[in-house]
Scaffold this active site. Structure first.
Site: not given
Ligand code: UT7
Length: 324
Positions: A281, A114, A251
């Site tokens: 996500n 990520c 993020h």
């Protein structure tokens, strides 16, 4: 003279299929209410059968090139941040290079889960500042739907697919925080946290792609403190005070992590680009997706100071400060 890596174009791509939280109620012991209140996620996009990471990355890259008004043949390098490549090799970046019709330059993938887009941006900046490339396409693209365990309610409701891209271009700056472009980056990792977020398969172990496993709550606690500290470190390196920030482009893992980090930095939520409700996500794609959507919404404008920050498997985390 200082060389700066300036954003010349931004683009994104989201697969057509949108899945609302309520869909998961049919197969799992979960609810729209739980997903919404615990994560801020309302829906996510999933890639169609046969739709790959390189296809989505190519679409995002084409949109970024169109936004910049630049031909692919004028790009020197392609960097793709992904943990869900089409194949083990060749890299997704070389696949996108070929789809864009580029026969020169170089292309490679970066894998920092990520945090991948932050690592890719930092690498692109280094290539530009060191004179190895003038224009670099930096892409985050993921098909996390392919590594979900659809029986694990604690993970499969959280992730989505998509891609985003920034085109960076070398421009002259004065060497001050008034310059446009990337002003600083801060990268970190600590592999002792490897069990907090990982995929239980791989080439040299099971020979399969594996499924995502996560200790959500311990990771949540690491995330807020590490994101605030890396953002603060990047701001110090850039010589930028937190009150000068126009936008945090975080993020998009969980609205509560995003809110907690903004609070630690002393910033209100009206300075944060939030897309988690619509994308879930999307790992390395989440920051360039948020960047592109934030620009489309009229939030991010030329001259704005942005702080992008991310954390993910590794653990790997980092932040980039840039002026648009
Ligand atoms: O992108 C990389 C970075 N990723 C992250 O940073 C993610 C970090 N973690 C998180 O975002 C949050 O920890 C989650 C959203 C994953 C979970 O939220 P939480 O507030 O930490 O909940 P929890 O894991 O402590 O679980 C609370 C309860 C548990 O039940 P018990 O043990 O209290 O009875 C879970 O079993 O919620 C249960 N639960 C669910 N219930 C309904 C877990 N998943 C679900 C679900 N639906 N989908």
């Amino acid at each position: 003279m200082t060389v700066r890596a300036v954003i010349a174009g931004v683009g994104h791509y989201l697969p057509e299929r949108v899945v609302e939280n309520a869909e998961f109620e049919k197969t799992l012991d979960t609810s729209d209410e739980w997903i919404r209140t615990r994560s801020g996620i309302e829906r996510r996009h999933f890639a169609a059968v046969g739709e790959t990471t390189s296809m989505m990355g190519t679409a995002a890259a084409k949109n970024a090139l169109a936004d910049a008004g630049i031909e692919a043949s004028d790009v020197d390098a392609v960097i793709v941040a992904t943990s869900t490549p089409d194949l083990t090799f060749p890299s997704v970046a070389t696949m996108i290079q070929s789809e864009l019709g580029m026969r020169t330059g170089f292309a490679f993938d970066v894998q920092a889960v990520c945090a991948g887009f932050i690592y890719a941006l930092s690498n692109a900046n280094a290539l530009i500042v060191s004179g190895q490339a003038n224009r670099v396409l930096v892409i985050g693209a993921e098909t996390f739907s392919r590594i979900m365990d659809w029986t694990d309610r604690s993970t499969c409701v959280l992730f989505g697919d998509g891609a985003g891209a920034l085109l960076l271009e070398a421009q002259e700056g004065a060497g001050t925080a008034d310059d446009r472009g990337i002003l600083s980056s801060d990268l970190n990792s600590d592999g002792t946290y490897r069990d907090m977020l990982y995929v239980d398969g791989g080439v040299s172990t099971t020979g399969t792609a594996g499924k995502l496993r996560m200790q959500g709550n311990p990771l949540f606690r690491q995330a807020v403190s590490k994101l605030a500290s890396t953002a603060t470190a990047a701001l110090e390196k850039a010589g930028v005070d937190p009150e000068q920030i126009d936008w945090i482009v975080p993020h998009q893992a969980n609205i509560r992590i995003i809110e907690g980090t903004a609070k630690k930095l002393g910033l209100s939520m009206d300075k944060v680009v939030v897309t988690v409700q619509d994308h879930g996500n999307t790992s390395a794609a989440s920051i360039p997706l948020a960047f592109s959507v934030g620009k489309e919404r009229g939030q991010i404008k030329k001259g704005d100071i942005c702080v992008a920050e991310a954390i993910g498997g590794g653990l790997a985390w980092g932040a980039v400060v840039l002026r648009v």
